[in-house]
Enzyme design. Sequence first.
Site, PDB file in Angstrom:
ATOM      1  N   ALA A   1       0.920  -1.295  -0.034  1.00 29.09           N
ATOM      2  CA  ALA A   1       0.176  -0.093  -0.164  1.00 29.09           C
ATOM      3  C   ALA A   1       0.892   1.303   0.082  1.00 29.09           C
ATOM      4  CB  ALA A   1      -1.187  -0.007   1.428  1.00 29.09           C
ATOM      5  N   CYS A   2       0.490   2.233  -0.951  1.00 33.98           N
ATOM      6  CA  CYS A   2       1.162   3.652  -0.565  1.00 33.98           C
ATOM      7  C   CYS A   2       0.079   4.544  -1.118  1.00 33.98           C
ATOM      8  CB  CYS A   2       2.273   3.633  -2.010  1.00 33.98           C
ATOM      9  SG  CYS A   2       1.715   3.580  -3.528  1.00 33.98           S
ATOM     10  N   ASP A   3       0.236   5.801  -1.163  1.00 34.85           N
ATOM     11  CA  ASP A   3      -0.484   6.945  -1.166  1.00 34.85           C
ATOM     12  C   ASP A   3      -1.573   6.809  -2.543  1.00 34.85           C
ATOM     13  OD1 ASP A   3      -0.644   8.590   0.778  1.00 34.85           O
ATOM     14  OD2 ASP A   3       1.157   9.723  -0.027  1.00 34.85           O
TER      15      ASP A   3
ATOM     16  N   ILE B   1      -3.661   3.370   0.059  1.00 27.45           N
ATOM     17  CA  ILE B   1      -4.090   3.146   1.580  1.00 27.45           C
ATOM     18  C   ILE B   1      -5.553   3.526   1.621  1.00 27.45           C
ATOM     19  CG2 ILE B   1      -3.664   4.115   3.789  1.00 27.45           C
ATOM     20  CD1 ILE B   1      -0.759   4.210   3.282  1.00 27.45           C
TER      21      ILE B   1
END
Length: 530
Positions: A441-443, A475
């Site tokens: 998960a990232c932005d 996210i």
Amino acid sequence: MTTTSPTKPGGARVRVQRFGTFLSGMVMPNIPAFIAWGLITSLFIATGWLPNGILGGFGNADLIGWQGAATALAQAEDGTTFPQYVGLVGPMITYLLPLLIANTGGRMVYGARGGVVGTIATMGVIVGASVPMFIGAMIMGPLGAWLIKQVDKIWAGKIKAGFEMLVDNFSAGILAGALAIAGFFGIAPVIQALSAALEAAVNWLVTLGLLPLASIFVEPGKVLFLNNAINHGVFTPLGIQQVEQTGKSILFLIEANPGPGLGILLAFAIFGIGLAKASAPGAAIIQFFGGIHEIYFPYVLSKPLTILAAIAGGATGVLVNVLFQTGLRAPASPGSIIAILAMTAPDSYVGVILSVILSATVSFLITAVILRASRKRDLEKGDAAGDLSAAIAQTEANKGKESSVLGNLRAEGVPAGDAEVVAEETSLLTDTRPIKNIVFACDAGMGSSAMGASVLRNKIKKAGIDGVTVVNKAIASLEDDVDLVITQRELTPRAQQRTPSAEHVSVDNFMNSPRYDEVVAKLKEQSGAE
């Protein structure tokens, strides 16, 4: 398991970053739709490569759908000139793209339910305005989702059993309908006026030849990761409107031009010292062809005067595009030369290519002068690697999270035995539950998390482990139904809020984290136990 707690940032810059991240989070997942629309526009409008009245929508009559296409073909006198036909270009820019943005923004705020309400609310401003409502979608999508979230809180836990679906469906439907009507009569005129004012300001800058001055704000903003709010909040919506009017827009080239960054990196490759010199050639390839501009930010921060080179290079590129009246059909994302050329209007290739070359040349020459002037002092100090490492850390601090691309730059200057000192990643996998699904998960749920997921997926495949899925997500899209979530260290607390029952692993570098081997080892152990 323990997780390193990041320092909580604050200040106006961080708030602008978060705002820009939210805007880009609405736009970035829908970039494939923008590209599809851009390609269709480039090919089939009247000034495109393959003009086609059926798909591009131009001519004399009003014909819709495949039946209209058949009628148009029958009426065509020479097989190439068709009556007016509502093809793909207009409906996609008017309805599809804004509704996709609204749905994504709504989902970011309140899941699928928020996406539905936000999309319906946005339909009101789309129909109530005479220009594409991208700004309207960015407002109404999240607003509709937030309002239904507040409404749901009013009677949470108070509905009698068996009536939940009835209340949920009617409350969302009534609110969405009311918002659509309010958007049609009240919000659409306001947003249209705002769009007209912004467009007038841009046209005023173009008329006076002042548009290159935008680089004074854009280039430093890029280095501080403040550009998303401007690029996705202003340039993209206005650029799309210009494309509808003129078939292309210069606004897509203000921030995406890879020339300034390329020139800076080439100068470091020739005139730099130490780690900066050694890593710059590879960084130039990633920046120019991969479109990942953040990779040159540490070089600028290690030599702050080179921001003048970025500004001058950016202004040069914009000036060339103004003089040649060039533009792109759609946003180029990422800012790769490949994406830029793919989106370039047929009559703009000379100007666009020249703008990239000249902007790179200007930034190269200025950076070269700066590096040559300070070379003797830098050699005497003898800590060029340390300067770049510090600049990488500062860049990541500006961004508000770790970067896999920058992590690779830093790793090039660190001996293999010291990798753990640089990484400072947490130990993991204290939970004994089996792992069946893993999420990176990232932005934005793209870019770095996609690369990390690919790396781990390949390791799992080579280990001969089956039955484990590895995907990447934003996210904001996480749901508490996964076994293991892997995030960069600064993002772990946010991921834990979204998925409290999952096990969480924090890494510094998505590309080469030693934690992946521990994950694979546990999966092997799990597979053997089964």
